[in-house]
Scaffold this motif. Structure first.
Motif, mmCIF file in Angstrom:
data_model
loop_
_atom_site.group_PDB
_atom_site.id
_atom_site.type_symbol
_atom_site.label_atom_id
_atom_site.label_comp_id
_atom_site.label_asym_id
_atom_site.label_seq_id
_atom_site.Cartn_x
_atom_site.Cartn_y
_atom_site.Cartn_z
ATOM 1 N N ALA A 109 3.240 -7.520 -1.437
ATOM 2 C CA ALA A 109 4.547 -6.944 -1.748
ATOM 3 C C ALA A 109 5.532 -8.022 -2.194
ATOM 4 C CB ALA A 109 5.084 -6.203 -0.520
ATOM 5 N N ARG A 110 5.550 -9.154 -1.491
ATOM 6 C CA ARG A 110 6.454 -10.246 -1.871
ATOM 7 C C ARG A 110 6.116 -10.793 -3.248
ATOM 8 N NH1 ARG A 110 5.897 -13.091 4.042
ATOM 9 N NH2 ARG A 110 7.564 -11.940 5.120
ATOM 10 N N ALA A 111 4.820 -10.920 -3.527
ATOM 11 C CA ALA A 111 4.403 -11.429 -4.834
ATOM 12 C C ALA A 111 4.828 -10.472 -5.941
ATOM 13 C CB ALA A 111 2.892 -11.632 -4.860
ATOM 14 N N VAL A 129 4.621 0.563 6.566
ATOM 15 C CA VAL A 129 5.437 0.837 5.392
ATOM 16 C C VAL A 129 6.811 0.204 5.532
ATOM 17 C CG1 VAL A 129 6.227 3.086 6.285
ATOM 18 C CG2 VAL A 129 6.231 2.658 3.811
ATOM 19 N N GLU A 130 7.323 0.116 6.760
ATOM 20 C CA GLU A 130 8.625 -0.515 6.973
ATOM 21 C C GLU A 130 8.591 -1.996 6.610
ATOM 22 O OE1 GLU A 130 8.364 3.185 9.324
ATOM 23 O OE2 GLU A 130 7.060 1.407 9.226
ATOM 24 N N GLU A 131 7.534 -2.689 7.011
ATOM 25 C CA GLU A 131 7.407 -4.112 6.684
ATOM 26 C C GLU A 131 7.285 -4.329 5.183
ATOM 27 O OE1 GLU A 131 4.766 -6.550 9.617
ATOM 28 O OE2 GLU A 131 3.945 -4.524 9.558
ATOM 29 N N VAL A 132 6.510 -3.487 4.531
ATOM 30 C CA VAL A 132 6.245 -3.680 3.111
ATOM 31 C C VAL A 132 7.468 -3.356 2.270
ATOM 32 C CG1 VAL A 132 4.867 -2.840 1.165
ATOM 33 C CG2 VAL A 132 3.760 -3.397 3.337
ATOM 34 N N VAL A 133 8.193 -2.281 2.599
ATOM 35 C CA VAL A 133 9.406 -1.955 1.856
ATOM 36 C C VAL A 133 10.452 -3.054 2.039
ATOM 37 C CG1 VAL A 133 11.346 -0.348 1.677
ATOM 38 C CG2 VAL A 133 9.011 0.531 1.874
ATOM 39 N N ASN A 136 9.483 -5.589 -0.410
ATOM 40 C CA ASN A 136 9.604 -5.163 -1.807
ATOM 41 C C ASN A 136 10.147 -3.737 -1.840
ATOM 42 O OD1 ASN A 136 9.376 -4.421 -4.487
ATOM 43 N ND2 ASN A 136 7.327 -5.264 -4.763
ATOM 44 N N PRO A 137 11.438 -3.568 -2.159
ATOM 45 C CA PRO A 137 12.018 -2.219 -2.201
ATOM 46 C C PRO A 137 11.353 -1.306 -3.223
ATOM 47 C CG PRO A 137 13.740 -3.890 -2.138
ATOM 48 C CD PRO A 137 12.450 -4.607 -2.386
ATOM 49 N N GLN A 138 10.655 -1.888 -4.209
ATOM 50 C CA GLN A 138 9.944 -1.076 -5.192
ATOM 51 C C GLN A 138 8.535 -0.765 -4.677
ATOM 52 O OE1 GLN A 138 10.705 -3.629 -8.823
ATOM 53 N NE2 GLN A 138 11.292 -1.644 -9.672
ATOM 54 N N THR A 139 8.465 0.059 -3.650
ATOM 55 C CA THR A 139 7.198 0.411 -3.026
ATOM 56 C C THR A 139 6.901 1.888 -3.235
ATOM 57 O OG1 THR A 139 7.366 -1.294 -1.313
ATOM 58 C CG2 THR A 139 5.949 0.574 -0.833
ATOM 59 N N PHE A 140 5.665 2.185 -3.654
ATOM 60 C CA PHE A 140 5.151 3.551 -3.677
ATOM 61 C C PHE A 140 4.181 3.699 -2.510
ATOM 62 C CE2 PHE A 140 5.409 3.597 -8.626
ATOM 63 C CZ PHE A 140 6.784 3.819 -8.567
ATOM 64 N N PHE A 141 4.384 4.702 -1.694
ATOM 65 C CA PHE A 141 3.497 4.946 -0.563
ATOM 66 C C PHE A 141 2.371 5.875 -0.995
ATOM 67 C CE2 PHE A 141 2.388 7.151 3.492
ATOM 68 C CZ PHE A 141 1.972 6.033 4.201
ATOM 69 N N ALA A 162 11.580 4.966 5.376
ATOM 70 C CA ALA A 162 11.393 3.527 5.202
ATOM 71 C C ALA A 162 11.932 3.033 3.867
ATOM 72 C CB ALA A 162 9.915 3.172 5.327
ATOM 73 N N GLY A 163 12.072 3.952 2.889
ATOM 74 C CA GLY A 163 12.605 3.554 1.590
ATOM 75 C C GLY A 163 11.610 3.604 0.452
#
Length: 427
Positions: A109-111, A129-133, A136-141, A162-163
């Motif tokens: 996600a950071r990359a 999902v909370e950690e990943v968002v 990176n706010p541009q996350t698709f679950f 989570a966003g």
């Protein structure tokens, strides 16, 4: 868990030039670094491996026709996918437990954030999902069709809270998993007994062991995003797999329900992943989805399914003006991305390519993979005299006769259209 003192005092004894010039080099470094079962889980396709091989081989059948002069000094690689602006037409496909590196999905996600693109997060992931968002706010679950509807609604609500900026439904997964060369061993959980049993294989990969040891972690094979409300610990990978196996497969009405429920919860876009046929793409339009991914699950579904790139153009021609079309399967270089875009994809999704980068060098390795792809896309545009990926069309490629596979359309070669009724989405 605290970092063992022995690891905190030792500088990485395998330190080398971390940069690699191709995804193939990243794969080779991953092969040398990972324990055999872990690497085997990444490369394996189903049954004889016919589809996974064709996913890559098909790209090599496509050629390009470069110009000798008139090249453009500036080239635009940016696009949008499901409302998200991205700096290059490559997004990270959701993949299951990423135990190739201690930081797993968070590093990916950071990359992706560092390179300006979207990350897809599997609900079988090892990070929440909370950690990943947060990374990176541009996350698709991503969700499989597992559990009852109430459970699926709860998971959608959590992803929205989570966003998550979109939902990916992956439905192209069958029981066809037997492999001619044998499936790699994946333990139910990593406990002391498991570590003792697998110690000989892990000992052969000290760099991988050192990476986990210095962080004080052990590979986590649980799925936190499947945890019931109020609980932190999700089921093991095999527990999640059992839930999927015992859930009645979805109908097209279920797909429409899933899309509408997500829309009611979040108002955000919805992607259906795993489309190979024109008639399925048309039903996806009727179900109201925002986007589809032309995909065969990376060769891990029904073996003998054509390469995704072979199915792409017929599907994009049929529905590309009604929804967004992306593609995944076999992308290893920037020229592959350009070929997919020329065939009608808005962007591609990558899986194994970034996992090899993650295994080779963590977050920096994933960034390296994205840089390799970006450079290859830019070089292809330069050679063809284009200033933007928006100018790519099939006419710019050398396409051999019989390349395309038009499945599920009247008069097509391959599977004929199925006369089953098409689903209608709720308004």
């Amino acid at each position: 868990m605290a970092t063992p003192a022995i690891f905190s005092r030792i500088e990485n004894p395998w330190k080398q030039n971390p940069w690699f010039e191709s995804v193939a080099v990243a794969q080779e470094r991953a092969r040398k670094r990972l324990p055999k079962p872990v690497y085997g889980a990444l490369v394996a396709g189903s049954e004889r491996g016919q589809t996974i091989a064709d996913n890559q081989a098909a790209f090599a059948e496509l050629g390009m026709a470069p110009h000798v002069a008139g090249h453009q000094a500036e080239r635009s690689l940016g696009t949008t996918v499901m409302g998200q602006s991205i700096s290059l037409p490559v997004i990270m496909s959701p993949t299951g437990v990423q135990a190739v590196h201690p930081d797993g999905e968070v590093a990916v996600a950071r990359a992706a954030a560092a390179r300006g693109t979207v990350v897809g997060l599997s609900n079988f992931a090892s990070k929440s999902v909370e950690e990943v968002v947060a990374a990176n706010p541009q996350t698709f679950f991503q969700m499989y069709w597992t559990g009852d509807r109430d459970t699926m609604v709860q998971r959608m609500q959590r992803a929205h809270a989570a966003g998550s900026q979109g939902l990916i439904a992956t439905l192209d997964w069958s029981f066809s998993m037997g492999r001619d060369w044998g499936s790699p061993e994946i333990p139910e959980k990593v406990d002391l007994k498991t570590m003792v049993r697998m110690a000989p294989q892990v000992a052969l990969r000290p760099r991988w062991l050192w990476e986990f040891g210095r962080t004080g972690q052990i590979p986590d094979l649980t799925a936190p995003n499947l945890a019931p409300p109020g609980q932190d610990k999700g089921p093991t990978f095999f527990g999640a797999y059992y839930e999927w196996m015992t859930t009645t497969p979805p109908t097209w009405d279920d797909v429409a329900w899933m899309r509408e429920t997500w829309h009611q919860i979040s108002g955000k876009p919805f992607m259906l992943k795993g489309v190979c046929r024109v008639d399925d793409a048309l039903r996806a339009v009727d179900a109201g989805v925002t986007a589809i991914s032309v995909s065969n699950h990376g060769g891990n579904n029904l073996d003998g399914t054509p390469a995704a790139i072979r199915c792409l153009h017929p599907i994009a021609t049929a529905v590309g003006d009604q929804l967004e079309v992306v593609m995944d399967g076999g992308v290893r270089r920037g020229s592959d991305v350009v070929k997919a875009l020329a065939m009608g994809a808005r962007a591609v999704m990558i899986g194994r390519a970034y996992l090899w980068g993650l295994a080779a060098n963590g977050q920096a390795g994933v960034e390296n993979v994205l840089d390799v792809l970006r450079s290859g896309i830019d070089s292809a545009l330069l050679g063809m005299g284009l200033s933007s990926i928006d100018q790519l069309t099939p006419e710019l490629l050398v396409v051999p006769e019989g390349f395309h596979r038009t499945l599920g359309a009247p008069g097509s070669h391959g599977a004929a259209a199925t006369p089953a009724p098409r689903a209608t989405a709720a308004s």
